[in-house]
Design a protein around this motif. Structure first.
Motif, PDB file in Angstrom:
ATOM      1  N   THR B 138      -4.280   6.517  12.740  1.00 37.23           N
ATOM      2  CA  THR B 138      -3.652   6.266  12.161  1.00 37.23           C
ATOM      3  C   THR B 138      -2.596   7.220  12.004  1.00 37.23           C
ATOM      4  OG1 THR B 138      -4.114   3.984  10.576  1.00 37.23           O
ATOM      5  CG2 THR B 138      -2.990   5.627   9.640  1.00 37.23           C
ATOM      6  N   GLN B 139      -1.573   7.562  11.907  1.00 41.83           N
ATOM      7  CA  GLN B 139      -1.034   8.920  11.492  1.00 41.83           C
ATOM      8  C   GLN B 139      -0.311   9.003  10.021  1.00 41.83           C
ATOM      9  OE1 GLN B 139       1.495  10.331  15.566  1.00 41.83           O
ATOM     10  NE2 GLN B 139       2.159  11.827  13.527  1.00 41.83           N
ATOM     11  N   GLU B 141       1.354  12.561   8.316  1.00 44.93           N
ATOM     12  CA  GLU B 141       1.623  13.385   7.727  1.00 44.93           C
ATOM     13  C   GLU B 141       1.821  14.353   6.150  1.00 44.93           C
ATOM     14  OE1 GLU B 141       5.350  14.593   9.521  1.00 44.93           O
ATOM     15  OE2 GLU B 141       4.795  13.162  11.027  1.00 44.93           O
ATOM     16  N   ARG B 185      -3.971  12.258  13.176  1.00 39.98           N
ATOM     17  CA  ARG B 185      -4.064  11.024  13.237  1.00 39.98           C
ATOM     18  C   ARG B 185      -5.691  10.471  13.200  1.00 39.98           C
ATOM     19  NH1 ARG B 185      -0.483   8.104  16.467  1.00 39.98           N
ATOM     20  NH2 ARG B 185      -2.491   6.873  15.698  1.00 39.98           N
ATOM     21  N   ASN B 190      -7.002   1.853   7.055  1.00 37.99           N
ATOM     22  CA  ASN B 190      -6.684   2.230   5.590  1.00 37.99           C
ATOM     23  C   ASN B 190      -6.619   3.314   5.104  1.00 37.99           C
ATOM     24  OD1 ASN B 190      -6.853   1.735   2.829  1.00 37.99           O
ATOM     25  ND2 ASN B 190      -8.830   1.046   2.871  1.00 37.99           N
ATOM     26  N   PRO B 191      -5.593   3.514   5.458  1.00 41.25           N
ATOM     27  CA  PRO B 191      -5.215   5.111   5.115  1.00 41.25           C
ATOM     28  C   PRO B 191      -5.398   5.008   3.100  1.00 41.25           C
ATOM     29  CG  PRO B 191      -3.221   4.142   6.335  1.00 41.25           C
ATOM     30  CD  PRO B 191      -4.288   2.941   5.593  1.00 41.25           C
ATOM     31  N   LEU B 192      -4.864   3.290   2.267  1.00 38.21           N
ATOM     32  CA  LEU B 192      -4.529   3.852   1.018  1.00 38.21           C
ATOM     33  C   LEU B 192      -5.699   4.334   0.362  1.00 38.21           C
ATOM     34  CD1 LEU B 192      -4.041   0.048   0.063  1.00 38.21           C
ATOM     35  CD2 LEU B 192      -2.159   2.255   0.450  1.00 38.21           C
ATOM     36  N   TYR B 207       4.356  10.064   4.106  1.00 38.67           N
ATOM     37  CA  TYR B 207       3.760   8.401   4.613  1.00 38.67           C
ATOM     38  C   TYR B 207       4.439   7.527   4.666  1.00 38.67           C
ATOM     39  CZ  TYR B 207       0.822   4.568   5.952  1.00 38.67           C
ATOM     40  OH  TYR B 207       0.631   4.211   6.853  1.00 38.67           O
ATOM     41  N   PRO B 208       4.790   6.890   5.363  1.00 42.86           N
ATOM     42  CA  PRO B 208       4.484   6.968   6.465  1.00 42.86           C
ATOM     43  C   PRO B 208       6.151   7.188   7.295  1.00 42.86           C
ATOM     44  CG  PRO B 208       5.111   4.616   6.790  1.00 42.86           C
ATOM     45  CD  PRO B 208       4.992   4.939   4.809  1.00 42.86           C
ATOM     46  N   ILE B 209       6.646   6.582   7.044  1.00 39.94           N
ATOM     47  CA  ILE B 209       8.165   6.503   7.116  1.00 39.94           C
ATOM     48  C   ILE B 209       8.870   6.897   6.437  1.00 39.94           C
ATOM     49  CG2 ILE B 209      10.207   4.642   8.304  1.00 39.94           C
ATOM     50  CD1 ILE B 209       7.535   4.952  10.190  1.00 39.94           C
ATOM     51  N   ARG B 210       9.833   7.930   6.597  1.00 40.06           N
ATOM     52  CA  ARG B 210      11.167   8.112   5.389  1.00 40.06           C
ATOM     53  C   ARG B 210      12.369   7.011   4.986  1.00 40.06           C
ATOM     54  NH1 ARG B 210      10.153  11.509   8.802  1.00 40.06           N
ATOM     55  NH2 ARG B 210       8.490  12.922   8.121  1.00 40.06           N
ATOM     56  N   GLU B 211      12.662   6.895   4.229  1.00 43.83           N
ATOM     57  CA  GLU B 211      13.341   5.206   3.724  1.00 43.83           C
ATOM     58  C   GLU B 211      14.543   5.638   3.276  1.00 43.83           C
ATOM     59  OE1 GLU B 211      12.868   1.305   1.377  1.00 43.83           O
ATOM     60  OE2 GLU B 211      10.377   2.117   1.246  1.00 43.83           O
ATOM     61  N   ASP B 213      19.149   6.592   3.905  1.00 36.78           N
ATOM     62  CA  ASP B 213      19.863   5.927   4.926  1.00 36.78           C
ATOM     63  C   ASP B 213      20.169   6.292   6.506  1.00 36.78           C
ATOM     64  OD1 ASP B 213      20.354   3.991   3.060  1.00 36.78           O
ATOM     65  OD2 ASP B 213      22.323   5.070   2.005  1.00 36.78           O
ATOM     66  N   ASP B 214      20.417   5.744   7.346  1.00 35.23           N
ATOM     67  CA  ASP B 214      20.839   6.158   8.962  1.00 35.23           C
ATOM     68  C   ASP B 214      21.935   6.988   8.769  1.00 35.23           C
ATOM     69  OD1 ASP B 214      21.444   6.237  11.259  1.00 35.23           O
ATOM     70  OD2 ASP B 214      22.002   4.053  11.869  1.00 35.23           O
ATOM     71  N   GLN B 217      24.878   6.493  11.343  1.00 30.73           N
ATOM     72  CA  GLN B 217      26.272   5.172  11.343  1.00 30.73           C
ATOM     73  C   GLN B 217      27.388   5.219  10.858  1.00 30.73           C
ATOM     74  OE1 GLN B 217      23.889   2.140   8.810  1.00 30.73           O
ATOM     75  NE2 GLN B 217      23.816   1.536  10.776  1.00 30.73           N
TER      76      GLN B 217
END
Lengths: 394, 217
Positions: B138-139, B141, B185, B190-192, B207-211, B213-214, B217
């Motif tokens: 699992t990656q 940051e 990595r 289970n990174p919890l 972690y894991p993805i910046r949510e 806005d795009d 767009q």
């Protein structure tokens, strides 16, 4: 014993597959699922088939003798040289007393399910204890000790002359199964999963297509995080139609990890229970279109064991039987059985309440991304189809 | 990591008297893009790229062309004064040479003789190895202050959970001055538990993805 057209393979032994109290992989979810089905009169004792005890030599279809012995030793909690080499004693797969027999029982379940379907005893069979797709020949990984799926496929190859289609809809890439059939053109592996950019195991990229004779028989759909239902199902439907037409399987083995749900703590696919109705319906249709119904469905991941897994897996069994999912409210009898043991309110309805769901602002971008993935994955089947219709061998 | 560890040792070469047609043939046959031109002592006296050959070859729109063009010697189109490297050079420096000279291939020279070749593709492959998925993992940051002992502290937290680190790299935070981003990595599904451990520290797990806005767009 009178068999209906479907079999629910189950043994209490499955519940022994438990690393420790706080481990995310928790087989209690099978009990929750069974009770949910009982309270809806959708499962009876007649449907349940106990797997036979089989010789552990069957493990050698996939695993090395050395690794099998290590698991036997770990099962007795005896000291092992360099356990890490075998993935044992790690956070994901720590040793536990009786692990050999517990892991073996899941394999027995999958073999039973394969046998019943291959012998035409039933049309479809379900083993919710199986589906451990991260197991490798010489090491445990990702909560998986023995790879029951790969053993089941090898068993079918040994005893029947089938072209086998493996469909994996767990949120994690089906790396162990792909690895074992990477050079085999008679086993087509298809995995739909969250991109490995962050998520375990990291593999499952579009360009993993197989090697040697197996080139073109591994398909990977690494979907973006926060994919949501519509884009997921679009990709799944189009992908599976195309791949089935290309491969024309004799039997389907499917892995039903249900960790793509927005409540799942380990992943970020952000789907709802709707995909766990639509995925089995699609596979059901394909099994009848290509395989005279021959379909073995297995469990897999799923880490919200209270709110997600029981509903998702109950729908799977329901669709195996009737092709029509449950709708409306959940029987309160189920709440009476389990609510007191649950750390959260159990769901009241089969579909997810809109209030819990937060939609994703980047939806269009993600859908575009997934469409691009679909296009790339199917590049070669499209070429094969075209040369077919031109009367040229691909 | 040294150049000798990432270079290819089996090099396809030509002599300066060989024909352009031979070079085109060699490129096609081996799916390569560069040919070092050597003399009898294996000294590199020039290099020919697929672009040099394309420039020399007739246009595909040219229906009638002079076949003699393809019989000209390689020596007439090769680039001389070749930039080369040494097997004991560090691979990071190769990236700098590629970037600064805008080239994509370096012959490797030892004792004036050609011993190998490194291309842009070998370079990229090495970077994939450095940051990549050697085994299921699992990656994560982590944003950390740019101070002494931070990497040790963070590694300690992961080690305590009996989780193996598969790969690690770091870069300065693009948005916060004085902070670094550590990228690991780790061998777990289970990174919890790790996430919970980090919540008790000053280190922030991205972690894991910046949510967000795009922005396009």
């Amino acid at each position: 014993m009178s068999f209906s057209k479907t079999a629910f393979v189950y043994s209490d032994q499955f519940l022994q597959y438990s690393f420790h109290e706080n481990h995310p992989f928790n087989q209690k979810r099978i009990l929750l699922t069974k009770d949910l089905l009982y309270t809806h009169d959708a499962l009876s004792e007649d449907d349940i088939i106990e797997p036979d005890t089989i010789s552990p030599t069957i493990l050698e279809l996939v695993h090395t003798k050395e690794y099998i012995n290590v698991i036997k030793q770990a099962s007795e909690l005896s000291e092992i040289d360099n356990p890490e080499k075998y993935g044992i004693g790690t956070a994901d797969t720590p040793a536990f007393k009786g692990m050999f027999h517990a892991a073996m029982s899941l394999v027995e379940g999958t073999i039973k399910a394969c046998e019943l379907v291959a012998n035409h005893d039933v049309i479809h069979a379900l083993n919710l204890g199986g589906g451990l797709h991260h197991g490798f020949p010489d090491r445990a990984a990702g909560f998986c000790i023995f790879n029951d799926i790969a053993i089941g496929i090898k068993y079918l190859q040994q005893n029947y002359n089938f072209k086998i289609l493996y469909i994996d809809t767990d949120a994690h890439h089906g790396d162990g199964v792909q690895h074992l059939f990477y050079n085999d053109s008679n086993v087509c592996t298809v995995s739909f999963h969250e991109t490995g950019r962050y998520l375990y195991p990291g593999t499952g990229k579009v360009n993993e297509r197989g090697i040697k004779e197996g080139f073109g028989y591994s398909f990977n759909f690494p979907l973006d995080a926060f994919t949501e239902d519509d884009s997921y199902l679009d990709t799944f439907h189009q992908g599976m139609d195309e791949i089935c037409e290309f491969f024309r399987p004799d039997i389907i083995i499917s892995q039903h990890g249900v960790d793509s749900h927005f409540l799942d703590p380990l992943t970020h696919m952000h789907c709802t229970c709707r995909i766990f109705e639509e995925i089995p319906k699609k596979i059901h249709q394909l099994a009848h279109q290509y395989c005279q119904g021959k379909w073995v469905a297995l469990g897999g991941g799923g880490y919200d064991i209270w709110r997600v897994v029981p509903r998702a897996w109950a729908q799977l069994w329901q669709i195996l039987n009737n092709n029509e999912p449950f709708t409306g409210s959940i029987n309160q009898e189920w709440h009476r059985l389990w609510q007191s043991k649950a750390p959260c309110p159990l769901p009241d309805s089969w579909s997810d309440p809109v209030s819990q769901y937060k939609s994703i602002p980047r939806r269009k971008e993600i859908t575009d991304y997934n469409n691009e993935i679909l296009e790339q994955v199917l590049k070669f089947t499209k070429i094969a189809k075209k040369s077919d219709s031109d009367g040229v061998k691909p | 990591m040294l150049v000798k560890e990432i270079m290819k040792r089996n090099v396809f070469t030509l002599a300066q008297d060989d024909r352009i047609a031979d070079a085109i043939q060699l490129l096609k046959q081996h799916h390569i893009r560069h040919i070092p031109i050597i003399n009898e002592e294996r000294h590199v006296i020039g290099i020919v790229s697929d672009r040099d050959l394309r420039d020399a070859a007739p246009s595909i729109f040219d229906k009638e062309f002079d076949q003699n063009i393809l019989n000209q010697s390689i020596g007439s189109i090769m680039t001389s004064r070749v930039i080369t490297t040494h097997p004991y050079e560090y691979f990071e420096d190769i990236a700098t040479i590629f970037y600064e000279h805008e080239i994509a291939c370096l012959p490797v020279i030892y004792n004036k003789k050609l011993v190998g070749i490194v291309t842009e593709k070998d370079m990229l492959y090495t970077f994939i190895q450095l940051t990549g998925t050697h085994s299921p993992s699992t990656q994560i940051e982590i944003k950390v202050p740019d101070t002494v002992g931070v990497l040790a502290n963070v590694s300690q937290i992961i080690a305590k959970r009996k989780i193996k680190i598969v790969s690690v790299y770091s870069y300065p935070s693009p948005t916060y001055d004085g902070y670094m981003i550590l990228v690991f990595r780790i061998q777990t599904m289970n990174p919890l538990v790790i996430m919970q451990d980090f919540e008790k520290t000053e280190y922030e797990m991205i972690y894991p993805i910046r949510e967000e806005d795009d922005e396009f767009q």
